[in-house]
Design an enzyme around this catalytic site. Structure first.
Site, PDB file in Angstrom:
ATOM      1  N   ILE A  83      14.533   7.327   7.333  1.00  0.00           N
ATOM      2  CA  ILE A  83      15.580   7.622   6.373  1.00  0.00           C
ATOM      3  C   ILE A  83      15.397   8.548   5.238  1.00  0.00           C
ATOM      4  CG2 ILE A  83      17.119   6.368   4.477  1.00  0.00           C
ATOM      5  CD1 ILE A  83      16.604   3.898   5.913  1.00  0.00           C
ATOM      6  N   TYR A 134       9.229  -8.692   0.910  1.00  0.00           N
ATOM      7  CA  TYR A 134      10.032  -7.571   1.187  1.00  0.00           C
ATOM      8  C   TYR A 134      11.356  -7.912   0.446  1.00  0.00           C
ATOM      9  CZ  TYR A 134      12.800  -3.783   3.391  1.00  0.00           C
ATOM     10  OH  TYR A 134      13.683  -2.529   3.583  1.00  0.00           O
ATOM     11  N   ASN A 163      12.419   6.550  -1.946  1.00  0.00           N
ATOM     12  CA  ASN A 163      12.581   5.972  -0.681  1.00  0.00           C
ATOM     13  C   ASN A 163      11.485   5.304  -0.187  1.00  0.00           C
ATOM     14  OD1 ASN A 163      14.180   6.265   2.159  1.00  0.00           O
ATOM     15  ND2 ASN A 163      12.407   7.409   2.440  1.00  0.00           N
TER      16      ASN A 163
HETATM   17  P1  NAI Z   1       9.769   4.521   7.464  1.00  0.00           P
HETATM   18  O1  NAI Z   1       8.964   3.162   7.706  1.00  0.00           O
HETATM   19  O2  NAI Z   1      10.539   4.917   8.894  1.00  0.00           O
HETATM   20  O3  NAI Z   1       9.449   5.391   6.640  1.00  0.00           O
HETATM   21  C1  NAI Z   1       8.759   5.045   5.490  1.00  0.00           C
HETATM   22  C2  NAI Z   1       8.252   6.347   4.697  1.00  0.00           C
HETATM   23  O4  NAI Z   1       7.714   6.096   3.605  1.00  0.00           O
HETATM   24  C3  NAI Z   1       7.123   6.946   5.642  1.00  0.00           C
HETATM   25  O5  NAI Z   1       7.273   8.240   5.787  1.00  0.00           O
HETATM   26  C4  NAI Z   1       5.622   6.509   4.911  1.00  0.00           C
HETATM   27  O6  NAI Z   1       4.775   7.430   5.144  1.00  0.00           O
HETATM   28  C5  NAI Z   1       6.254   6.474   3.560  1.00  0.00           C
HETATM   29  N1  NAI Z   1       5.481   5.495   2.412  1.00  0.00           N
HETATM   30  C6  NAI Z   1       4.974   4.415   2.804  1.00  0.00           C
HETATM   31  N2  NAI Z   1       4.127   4.183   1.705  1.00  0.00           N
HETATM   32  C7  NAI Z   1       4.269   5.153   0.838  1.00  0.00           C
HETATM   33  C8  NAI Z   1       3.359   5.413  -0.244  1.00  0.00           C
HETATM   34  N3  NAI Z   1       2.629   4.253  -0.828  1.00  0.00           N
HETATM   35  N4  NAI Z   1       3.577   6.552  -0.769  1.00  0.00           N
HETATM   36  C9  NAI Z   1       4.288   7.665  -0.419  1.00  0.00           C
HETATM   37  N5  NAI Z   1       4.928   7.470   0.670  1.00  0.00           N
HETATM   38  C10 NAI Z   1       4.840   6.405   1.436  1.00  0.00           C
HETATM   39  O7  NAI Z   1      11.056   3.351   6.873  1.00  0.00           O
HETATM   40  P2  NAI Z   1      12.504   3.654   6.775  1.00  0.00           P
HETATM   41  O8  NAI Z   1      13.269   2.843   8.012  1.00  0.00           O
HETATM   42  O9  NAI Z   1      12.868   5.150   6.826  1.00  0.00           O
HETATM   43  O10 NAI Z   1      13.042   3.080   5.304  1.00  0.00           O
HETATM   44  C11 NAI Z   1      13.006   3.966   4.302  1.00  0.00           C
HETATM   45  C12 NAI Z   1      13.653   3.072   3.048  1.00  0.00           C
HETATM   46  O11 NAI Z   1      14.608   2.646   3.473  1.00  0.00           O
HETATM   47  C13 NAI Z   1      12.534   1.829   2.792  1.00  0.00           C
HETATM   48  O12 NAI Z   1      12.376   1.875   1.238  1.00  0.00           O
HETATM   49  C14 NAI Z   1      13.132   0.766   3.249  1.00  0.00           C
HETATM   50  O13 NAI Z   1      12.663  -0.424   2.687  1.00  0.00           O
HETATM   51  C15 NAI Z   1      14.616   0.993   3.210  1.00  0.00           C
HETATM   52  N6  NAI Z   1      15.533   0.262   4.106  1.00  0.00           N
HETATM   53  C16 NAI Z   1      15.276   0.428   5.430  1.00  0.00           C
HETATM   54  C17 NAI Z   1      15.913  -0.253   6.313  1.00  0.00           C
HETATM   55  C18 NAI Z   1      16.045   0.072   7.927  1.00  0.00           C
HETATM   56  O14 NAI Z   1      16.629  -0.747   8.462  1.00  0.00           O
HETATM   57  N7  NAI Z   1      15.143   0.835   8.317  1.00  0.00           N
HETATM   58  C19 NAI Z   1      17.100  -1.319   5.840  1.00  0.00           C
HETATM   59  C20 NAI Z   1      17.059  -1.350   4.294  1.00  0.00           C
HETATM   60  C21 NAI Z   1      16.224  -0.653   3.512  1.00  0.00           C
END
Ligand code: NAI
Length: 270
Positions: free
Chosen positions: A36, A175, A108
């Site tokens: 995202i 979470y 994010n």
């Molecule tokens: P993803 O796991 O594909 O990407 C997460 C990104 O955050 C990665 O690039 C990772 O390296 C980075 N990250 C993690 N910990 C970090 C840290 N300590 N410092 C800096 N960067 C860090 O996740 P996705 O699916 O793209 O999710 C993005 C956001 O959207 C998250 O906050 C997630 O909780 C939220 N979200 C996602 C949903 C989904 O269905 N995919 C649904 C609802 C919310």
């Protein structure tokens, strides 16, 4: 005084500058190395912003920065670990020193873990809260300094529908609690900073097709439950979240602060 454009009978009232235009704006997006966050970075850059692709994943972040540059857009990678206040503060200092200003900040970065509550260790509980909730707070606090000084800024925190419902069938109490915290944190900061020109809003995605949900989508029982509980009967795509972030990052949402925009295919309406 010369007539204003709006006074002339021939003026076209539909010809207004787009409030979605982000030309000349500087935007940070954390967790932008994939999923995202990557799409938020590309969308904001496509709308004219100069985007700081911030992540702890250097290779992925550099690849996204190259992707937007190859598309003729403006942006660069910057390292950040949102669990480390010094790293977050250094990112913001670096942006102010390099770009000279900061208009938009999208928080994010997040992690999801599935563990039954009774089996969750202190360490795991604290790690999930530290990235998802404390990380968002650290980022908001760091960008607030320059934004409040200037009396202008738009912050968008990525929460989740998990902050207003508890997901099923997967166990993820930490979470869900972290995302509920992000929503209330967003409202609190919005109230504190509204009169000083800084807007703080949240976007809460439903299930979106990224690495985070891949394992769940491959788990037949989970996937069937998720899709059956989503009125639209499908998972969303990253651009469907990025567009909501674009709205809240832009002047199109000039009267919105403290809101939580659910983009979930209808999940929370049943
Ligand atoms: P993803 O796991 O594909 O990407 C997460 C990104 O955050 C990665 O690039 C990772 O390296 C980075 N990250 C993690 N910990 C970090 C840290 N300590 N410092 C800096 N960067 C860090 O996740 P996705 O699916 O793209 O999710 C993005 C956001 O959207 C998250 O906050 C997630 O909780 C939220 N979200 C996602 C949903 C989904 O269905 N995919 C649904 C609802 C919310």
């Amino acid at each position: 005084m010369p007539p204003r454009d709006s006074d002339t009978p021939t003026a076209d009232p539909t010809r207004v500058p787009s409030p979605f235009d982000l030309s000349g704006r500087v935007a940070i997006v954390t967790g932008a190395a994939r999923g995202i966050g990557r799409q938020i970075a590309l969308t904001l850059a496509g709308a004219g912003a100069h985007v700081i692709v911030a992540d702890r994943n250097e290779d992925g972040g550099r690849a996204v920065a190259a992707e937007l540059q190859d598309a003729g857009r403006s942006g660069r990678f910057a390292f950040v670990d949102v669990t480390d206040s010094a790293s977050v503060d250094a990112l913001v200092r670096n942006v102010l020193a390099t770009e000279g200003t900061l208009d938009v900040s999208v928080h994010n970065a997040g992690v999801a873990v599935n563990t039954p509550a009774e089996e969750t260790s202190d360490e795991e509980w604290l790690r999930v809260l530290d990235v998802n909730l404390n990380g968002v707070f650290r980022c908001c606090r760091a960008v607030a300094g320059p934004m409040l000084l200037r009396g202008q800024g738009a912050i968008v925190n990525i929460a989740s529908m998990s902050g207003v419902i508890s997901n099923t069938p997967q166990p993820q109490a930490h979470y869900n609690a972290s995302k509920a915290g992000v929503i209330t944190l967003t409202k609190s900061l919005a109230g504190e900073w509204a009169e000083r020109g800084v807007r703080v809003n949240a976007v809460s995605p439903g299930y979106i097709g990224t690495e985070m949900t891949r394992a769940g989508m491959e788990h037949e029982a989970w996937r069937d439950r998720w899709l059956a509980m989503t009125p639209m009967g499908r998972v969303g795509e990253p651009h469907e979240i990025a567009n909501a972030v674009w709205y809240l990052a832009s002047d199109a949402s000039s009267f919105a602060t403290g809101t939580n925009l659910l983009v979930d295919g209808g999940y929370t309406s049943w």
